[in-house]
Write a protein that holds these residues in place. Structure first.
Motif, PDB file in Angstrom:
ATOM      1  N   LEU B   2       1.128  -1.333  -0.303  1.00  0.00           N
ATOM      2  CA  LEU B   2      -0.231   0.186   0.198  1.00  0.00           C
ATOM      3  C   LEU B   2       0.664   1.310  -0.049  1.00  0.00           C
ATOM      4  CD1 LEU B   2      -2.586  -1.159   2.400  1.00  0.00           C
ATOM      5  CD2 LEU B   2      -3.020  -0.911  -0.002  1.00  0.00           C
ATOM      6  N   ALA B   3      -0.008   1.892  -1.015  1.00  0.00           N
ATOM      7  CA  ALA B   3       1.434   3.781  -0.835  1.00  0.00           C
ATOM      8  C   ALA B   3       0.786   4.588   0.167  1.00  0.00           C
ATOM      9  CB  ALA B   3       1.187   3.979  -2.440  1.00  0.00           C
ATOM     10  N   LEU B   4      -0.202   4.479   0.377  1.00  0.00           N
ATOM     11  CA  LEU B   4      -1.285   4.673   1.315  1.00  0.00           C
ATOM     12  C   LEU B   4      -2.472   4.008   2.354  1.00  0.00           C
ATOM     13  CD1 LEU B   4      -2.231   8.486  -0.504  1.00  0.00           C
ATOM     14  CD2 LEU B   4      -0.286   8.438   0.532  1.00  0.00           C
ATOM     15  N   ASP B   5      -2.071   4.379   3.017  1.00  0.00           N
ATOM     16  CA  ASP B   5      -3.248   3.786   4.234  1.00  0.00           C
ATOM     17  C   ASP B   5      -3.134   4.776   4.981  1.00  0.00           C
ATOM     18  OD1 ASP B   5      -4.736   1.502   5.545  1.00  0.00           O
ATOM     19  OD2 ASP B   5      -3.046   0.455   5.873  1.00  0.00           O
ATOM     20  N   ILE B   6      -4.792   5.296   5.107  1.00  0.00           N
ATOM     21  CA  ILE B   6      -5.250   5.856   6.261  1.00  0.00           C
ATOM     22  C   ILE B   6      -6.959   5.237   7.037  1.00  0.00           C
ATOM     23  CG2 ILE B   6      -6.979   8.875   6.302  1.00  0.00           C
ATOM     24  CD1 ILE B   6      -3.531   7.718   3.971  1.00  0.00           C
ATOM     25  N   ARG B   7      -6.292   5.966   7.955  1.00  0.00           N
ATOM     26  CA  ARG B   7      -7.921   5.001   8.579  1.00  0.00           C
ATOM     27  C   ARG B   7      -8.312   5.507   9.824  1.00  0.00           C
ATOM     28  NH1 ARG B   7      -7.991  -0.860   7.394  1.00  0.00           N
ATOM     29  NH2 ARG B   7      -6.002  -1.406   6.266  1.00  0.00           N
ATOM     30  N   ASN B   8      -9.211   5.757   9.718  1.00  0.00           N
ATOM     31  CA  ASN B   8     -10.119   6.394  10.749  1.00  0.00           C
ATOM     32  C   ASN B   8      -9.854   7.381  11.002  1.00  0.00           C
ATOM     33  OD1 ASN B   8      -9.732   2.978  11.669  1.00  0.00           O
ATOM     34  ND2 ASN B   8     -12.492   4.290  11.662  1.00  0.00           N
TER      35      ASN B   8
END
Lengths: 203, 284
Positions: B2-8
């Motif tokens: 994953l290049a970007l992993d944005i969570r919550n």
């Protein structure tokens, strides 16, 4: 330009018998607002935030610029002061004569300036108007108070303006204490500024 | 990977709130980040980059937590923020000389190649560049320091159609070898139709949907019917408009019963955006 300014302003030390605190106050009056205005108009905060630098280094860099310029101003003024004291040997000083003790007081003045300016500025790292007014006023109040004491108190006037050579130990200790206060206050200012900067929203 | 992993991601302002923003972007793809003005695109991007402090949530870029590896990750991220200018009275050459000192992997040859490719004149001042040229200059900088993730906030806004198309072609060529990933926010949906692989749609601070472009559109149906048929679907519609010809409304594909005598088509991205914005108006 800001690096040339100490040379120009320092030359004011050649005015015989002047209020020499003013020479350093020019740094607070002219250089600092111009630097901060430059940061703001060039969007420097956003620009720096994009670079791979830590927030700590961002604060350190700006404070270093101020401190380096302050030191340049004071050291160059000291050199001009040496010339002044050799050039005009028969002057009765009403205001402080350039002496190690006087420079110690100047360090304290800049220390107070830094301690008020830097933490207040870093509430936003952007607006500098009120920080500048408060810090300049504080530094000037200190200068006025010190100078007033130097005129009113005959003994102090003697030590600072007439018998400098006889009180070298006292003068040196005032200078060392002044430098120590400058370092301590600037360090505290940096710590406070960094803590505040972590909460700043860079818009 | 994953290049970007944005969570919550959450961030509360007095009159706006970013709520549980989560999305992921695979390496080597282009993701369009769409939403109306004020929907939360820039706030999300700024939170991702630690420019503003999110109240909670986690951002991982190239597998590393942004909160812990900010300086290191910024070596690998390229930015372009539409509408923000730095040191506009300086020449490109002067600014680049300052910027390049900050990057470990700066490559002068790559830089000159991109300057030639984007037809950028090093002796021009930033203020003399057109909006499109400014974005290209930012791209040239990002690619010369070996950025693997490009985060671009409204890079195409304010550009003419030719410049936009040119820029979109460049985006596509950059991800070809699978090394570079791009997240770009926009409110111009036709840009995304042209070049995005994935779409993340933010509306009023919440992610409505994040998926690949075709799947994204197929999640919804655009209904066109007579006003007399409206009552059959009214409750399930996301929002609708009524005019003299009947009604047009957007519905989740799952909520639509194909047996009904209402014409259903797959909506365009623009239609999806418009009907979601209309939903907000209804509640106000």
């Amino acid at each position: 330009m800001f690096f040339l300014f100490p040379l120009l302003m320092g030359a004011l030390m050649l005015i015989p018998g002047w209020i020499y605190f003013i020479v350093l106050l020019y740094f607070c009056w002219i250089t600092v607002p111009n630097i901060f205005y430059g940061f703001r108009s060039q969007n420097d905060l956003m620009f720096t935030a994009m670079m791979p630098v830590s927030k700590k280094d961002m604060v350190k860099a700006r404070i270093s610029v101020i401190v380096i310029l302050e030191l340049l101003h004071i050291v160059i003024a000291m050199l001009y002061g040496l010339i002044t004291t050799r050039l005009y040997t028969n002057i009765d000083y009403y205001f402080f004569k350039p002496s190690p003790g006087f420079w110690g007081l100047c360090f304290v003045m800049l220390a107070i300036f830094n301690l008020t300016l830097i933490p207040m500025y870093y509430k936003t790292a952007y607006k500098f108007g009120s920080a500048l007014i408060v810090s300049i006023t504080s530094a000037m109040l200190f200068a006025v108070a010190a100078q007033w004491l130097g005129i009113q108190n005959t003994k102090m006037s003697e030590i600072f303006n007439v018998t400098v050579g006889d009180h070298m130990a006292l003068h040196s200790s005032i200078l060392i204490a002044g430098i120590a206060i400058f370092i301590a206050f600037t360090w505290i200012a940096y710590r406070m500024a960094f803590k505040r900067f972590l909460k700043v929203e860079i818009q | 990977m994953l290049a970007l992993d944005i969570r919550n991601l959450n961030k509360k302002y007095p009159n706006f709130e970013l709520r549980d923003v989560s999305f992921q972007l695979e390496k080597g793809y282009i993701m369009g980040f769409i939403g109306a003005n004020g929907a939360g695109k820039t706030t999300t991007i700024k939170s991702m980059l630690n420019l503003i402090q999110a109240d909670s949530g986690e951002v991982r870029i190239l597998g590393k937590k942004m909160a812990e590896h900010e300086t290191e990750l910024k070596q690998e991220i390229g930015f372009a923020f539409g509408g923000i200018d730095f040191y506009t009275r300086s020449k490109i050459k002067t600014l680049t000389d300052v910027i390049k000192k900050f990057y470990k992997n700066w490559n002068d040859d790559t830089y000159s190649t991109y300057l030639r490719r984007f037809k950028l004149d090093e002796n021009k001042k930033i203020a003399e560049l057109s909006a499109g040229m400014k974005v290209k200059y930012n791209l040239a900088i990002a690619l010369s320091h070996g950025a693997k993730v490009l985060i671009l906030d409204e890079p195409t806004s304010g550009l003419d159609p030719v410049a936009r198309d040119d820029l979109l072609d460049i985006f596509q060529s950059l991800v070809l070898d699978g090394e570079v990933s791009i997240l770009f926010s926009t409110h111009i949906t036709s840009d995304l139709e042209k070049c995005a692989d994935f779409i993340t749609f933010v509306d009023n601070g919440k992610i409505v949907n994040s998926s690949d472009k075709e799947h994204f559109r197929e999640t919804y149906r655009l209904l066109n019917g007579k006003e007399s048929d409206l009552h059959q679907v009214k409750d399930k519609l996301i929002s609708y408009k009524v005019n003299s010809f009947g009604f047009t409304g957007l519905i989740h594909a799952g909520d639509f019963d194909p047996a009904l005598d209402i014409r259903a088509t797959i909506p365009s991205l623009e239609e999806i955006m418009i009907f979601f914005a209309k939903k907000e108006e209804t509640y106000v």
